[in-house]
Scaffold this active site. Sequence first.
Site, PDB file in Angstrom:
ATOM      1  N   ASN A 190     -11.424  -3.852   2.810  1.00  0.00           N
ATOM      2  CA  ASN A 190     -11.284  -5.285   3.018  1.00  0.00           C
ATOM      3  C   ASN A 190     -12.063  -5.688   4.259  1.00  0.00           C
ATOM      4  OD1 ASN A 190      -9.946  -8.051   2.982  1.00  0.00           O
ATOM      5  ND2 ASN A 190      -8.783  -6.986   1.387  1.00  0.00           N
ATOM      6  N   PHE A 226      -8.797 -13.635   4.620  1.00  0.00           N
ATOM      7  CA  PHE A 226      -8.859 -12.924   5.896  1.00  0.00           C
ATOM      8  C   PHE A 226     -10.275 -12.896   6.472  1.00  0.00           C
ATOM      9  CE2 PHE A 226      -5.636 -11.182   3.101  1.00  0.00           C
ATOM     10  CZ  PHE A 226      -4.496 -11.391   3.851  1.00  0.00           C
ATOM     11  N   PRO A 267     -10.143  -9.245  -3.255  1.00  0.00           N
ATOM     12  CA  PRO A 267     -10.895 -10.370  -2.690  1.00  0.00           C
ATOM     13  C   PRO A 267     -10.391 -10.742  -1.311  1.00  0.00           C
ATOM     14  CG  PRO A 267     -10.442 -10.766  -4.990  1.00  0.00           C
ATOM     15  CD  PRO A 267      -9.724  -9.495  -4.639  1.00  0.00           C
ATOM     16  N   CYS A 268     -11.340 -10.994  -0.391  1.00  0.00           N
ATOM     17  CA  CYS A 268     -11.009 -11.017   1.032  1.00  0.00           C
ATOM     18  C   CYS A 268     -11.062 -12.399   1.664  1.00  0.00           C
ATOM     19  CB  CYS A 268     -11.992 -10.106   1.778  1.00  0.00           C
ATOM     20  SG  CYS A 268     -13.730 -10.553   1.501  1.00  0.00           S
ATOM     21  N   GLN A 269     -11.225 -13.478   0.896  1.00  0.00           N
ATOM     22  CA  GLN A 269     -11.425 -14.794   1.501  1.00  0.00           C
ATOM     23  C   GLN A 269     -10.321 -15.218   2.467  1.00  0.00           C
ATOM     24  OE1 GLN A 269     -11.747 -14.071  -1.720  1.00  0.00           O
ATOM     25  NE2 GLN A 269     -13.427 -15.183  -2.667  1.00  0.00           N
TER      26      GLN A 269
END
Length: 418
Positions: A127, A86, A82-84
Amino acid sequence: MSKPRLISLFSGGGGLDYGFEAAGFATGACVEMDADSCRTLRASRPRWEVIERSIFDVPTEEMLERAGTRAGELDLVIGGPPCQPFSKSGYWVRGDSARLDDPRASTLDAFLRVVEEARPRAFLLENVQGLAFKNKDEGLEHLRRGIAEINARTKSNYQLSYRVLDAAAYGVPQHRERLFVIAQRDGDVFAFPQPTHGDNSGLFDELAPYHTTWDALHNAPPDAEYDLAMRGRFADLLPSIPEGQNYLWHTDRGIERAKLANMKPGKALFGWRRHYWTFLLKLAKSRPSWTVQAQPGPAAGPFHWDNRRLSPRELCRIQTIPDNVSVQGGLGAAQRQIGNAVPSLLGEVLGREIRSQLLGSRARAPLKCLPTRSSSTPPPEPYEKVPRAFLGQEGIHTAHPGTGLGRGAVAREVQLSL
């Protein structure tokens, strides 16, 4: 010859997995905690082993057992943590973000844990490009340090290759930029494939033209079971925006640009860049889609040129997810799964390169996820006058002052200084 076997982490609805399937990989196990995504995986690929739990609760040994393999024998680990922490949206609002200090960034460590304990021949991590922002690449540095430690402890020689790729440059009918990190256990350095598609404006004439939204959607009727009408305060304003434009059409600079293009201009209803790019964003038939969103607000696109939301089948076409995938859940759940996915075609392209360069097995058949081109593209749909209800906000609106200088960012700075 048996197919190379992989374990998929943070699988979501399976966009990346379907691409690697098309590239000739066998999916041994998928680890995903979202119930709707797991339903999609099971409905679409009944033979895949789906582990419906948080990666933090699944021992690597169990993943290997479910995949029918052992540590050191697995060919590949793939996944997009999960990329939140960044994401670009947080940076746009604040000019900074918590990033590695955000608890959600621990998913990077979970990915590294599986790599160390499974010791696959290669791995791919996907990502957001924010993971490698200049002077903000602590996430990427964290991966580098983690891999160096894994190499020291396991006598492996994983060498990282990374690059931000735009999916449209490889045949996906959507501009979608994501970071890919790929490494091979024995030290061979992965070389990313060169772009195959471009805009044919002169600089990239040797490339095939981009695949367009019309290529993806011309034979994909919307799903009748979903209510796709746009809702909210700005629903009636969307028809006044031409194909390929967004709310900027109704700004002072948008008006000037429309006049230069000999088009009937909009009205000065908003300040320049006072909203996200996706605000009232409408697709253009003749161009690739903009990035499909996972959790759009009521006025966040991209919207269909028929002034409605896109159906799950249309979203899948834009993401090159195979037609035999059955996305489970309501419209919001489907949007989340599809919007979070890696385009399957890009997964297929990278999967083929990994097989060829790192695993020594070249695929020669045509790409399975590549869209077919339409023979012709219809002209843009006509756009309408601004409804009377919105004319009251016409006037002079100031432009956004710049990254990290908006009202929200300033208010946070004041709060921190108290």
